[in-house]
Design an enzyme around this catalytic site. Structure first.
Site, PDB file in Angstrom:
ATOM      1  N   SER A 147     -10.821 -22.880  -0.126  1.00  0.00           N
ATOM      2  CA  SER A 147     -11.298 -21.911   0.696  1.00  0.00           C
ATOM      3  C   SER A 147     -11.410 -20.640  -0.098  1.00  0.00           C
ATOM      4  O   SER A 147     -12.151 -19.653   0.019  1.00  0.00           O
ATOM      5  CB  SER A 147     -10.534 -21.604   2.107  1.00  0.00           C
ATOM      6  N   ASP A 205      -3.915 -17.529  -3.696  1.00  0.00           N
ATOM      7  CA  ASP A 205      -5.034 -18.272  -3.769  1.00  0.00           C
ATOM      8  C   ASP A 205      -6.387 -17.565  -4.215  1.00  0.00           C
ATOM      9  O   ASP A 205      -7.169 -18.161  -5.277  1.00  0.00           O
ATOM     10  CB  ASP A 205      -5.441 -19.167  -2.520  1.00  0.00           C
TER      11      ASP A 205
END
Length: 398
Positions: A147, A205
């Protein structure tokens, strides 16, 4: 506004060391993974905004003028990067029917795209007509930052079209990146997308997908390591599903029950991450030696034992470690554990037959396995000729 066609890509992420201990204030090393998400943005004259996500069988389009009506309040700063625009979020929920707390990958990818698209172009006289196609080498839901790679790619492409980024790709260039200031802007917008998808992400991330390389994370502070080596690995997906939330809670319970036993384990994991960081910095300064790789292998083994002590191991991961060790290779879980994925270090001189036989052994065990690398560049801008044929075939079909 002149919409600029572009192709961008961003890497996934893995945790090299520090899983679970990082939740309790210890160091974690997050690394970019050379399985990438590719995005192509094309200008159109259809007055529509289209998004194609063939990996998850999602194809959506909207009338640009209809979307413009969602930007009703001209006094609202839709480009505020400190927090989400709750009013815009509410309007998008009403438009899409996506409920709060949804974990459906398709729905949340669409939601994040629409939020970034509307926010980035909020001050434009008219929303641009465009088609975005995304294709990824990363499996979804495997803890590999799929994502974040998606959000970083969307952010970079939309910001380029909006004119907020330079055009670093020369007439004869194949691949380029942006300045540090521009990368920070991409990272901030990618974090907004991650907030839409995950609610309260750490920011690790999207930072890995943006900056690439290896990042040191501790107590909310993210520090990119300079001039780190790229390492060859095998990445293995055991295909065993797991709940990160449940695993994190289980470790916390164990620490509360046995603090005198588990707290030293956390300290040891912290020391493993720091020792690995020092070793990587030494490798970056000169020619990596066999001793350096031996140290990295020992640290992998030690950390895997730590994670088993914390209770986040799994028979599938034990099998992974046994299979690779029979070939002289060293593995550990990456991410939450309890199944999920593992990484196996490959020395530069590892014979190709050993690699291929190990991959086959793992596939025979029912796992997915890729030979790839970590510590690779972050978000990049590409010329069409520099993109893999497989990816261009996907793009050209839309």
């Amino acid at each position: 506004m002149h919409t600029i066609d572009c192709i961008v890509s961003a890497p996934g992420k893995a945790i090299l060391h520090g899983e679970h201990a990082v939740v309790h204030g210890k160091v974690a090393l997050a690394v970019s993974l050379n399985l990438r998400t590719f995005l192509k943005l094309q200008a159109t004259s259809t007055s529509e905004v289209c998004i194609n996500l063939p990996n998850i069988n999602t194809f959506m389009s909207w009338d640009a003028s209809a979307l413009q009506q969602l930007l009703q309040d001209k006094t609202t700063n839709h480009r505020n990067l400190k927090e989400l625009d709750s009013e815009l979020v509410g309007r998008l929920r009403k438009l899409t029917g996506i409920e709060e707390g949804s974990t459906d990958a398709s729905s949340m990818a669409v939601f994040a795209f629409l939020y970034m698209y509307l926010s980035i172009f909020a001050k434009s006289k008219a929303l641009p007509s465009l088609t975005v196609t995304v294709w990824s080498e990363l499996p979804t839901g495997a803890g590999l930052g799929s994502s974040a790679a998606y959000c970083a790619s969307v952010a970079a492409a939309l910001l380029s079209t909006q004119g907020a980024l330079s055009s670093p790709l020369g007439p004869d260039g194949d691949t380029a990146s942006w300045s540090g200031e521009e990368l920070e802007l991409i990272n901030q917008w990618a974090f907004q997308g991650e907030r839409i998808i995950h609610g309260n992400p750490s920011g690790v991330d999207n930072a890995v997908s943006t900056w690439g390389g290896i990042l040191r994370y501790q107590s909310g502070k993210i520090t990119p390591l300079q001039r780190v080596p790229t390492l060859r690995i095998l990445l293995t997906n055991t295909r065993v599903p797991r709940s990160t939330k449940t695993l994190v809670a289980g470790v916390k319970d164990k620490i509360n029950k046995f603090p005198s036993i588990l707290n030293p384990v956390l300290e040891s994991v912290d020391a493993v991450a720091s020792t690995c960081e020092q070793t990587l910095m030494e490798m970056a300064k000169g020619s990596p030696t066999a001793e350096h790789y031996a140290t990295l292998e020992e640290l992998i083994d030690i950390n895997q034992h730590h994670l088993n002590v914390m209770g986040v191991g799994h028979p599938s991961l034990d099998a992974l470690c046994r299979v690779t060790l029979t070939r002289g290779l060293h593995s550990k879980l990456t991410g939450a554990g309890g199944g999920g994925c593992g990484i196996t270090l490959l020395r530069p001189d590892t014979d190709s037959s050993v690699v291929q036989n190990t991959i086959q052994d793992l596939k025979d065990s029912g796992y997915e396995c890729w030979e790839t690398s970590i510590g690779v560049p972050g978000i990049q801008l590409h010329s069409p000729k520099s993109v893999k044929e497989e990816v261009m075939n996907v793009f050209n079909s839309y």
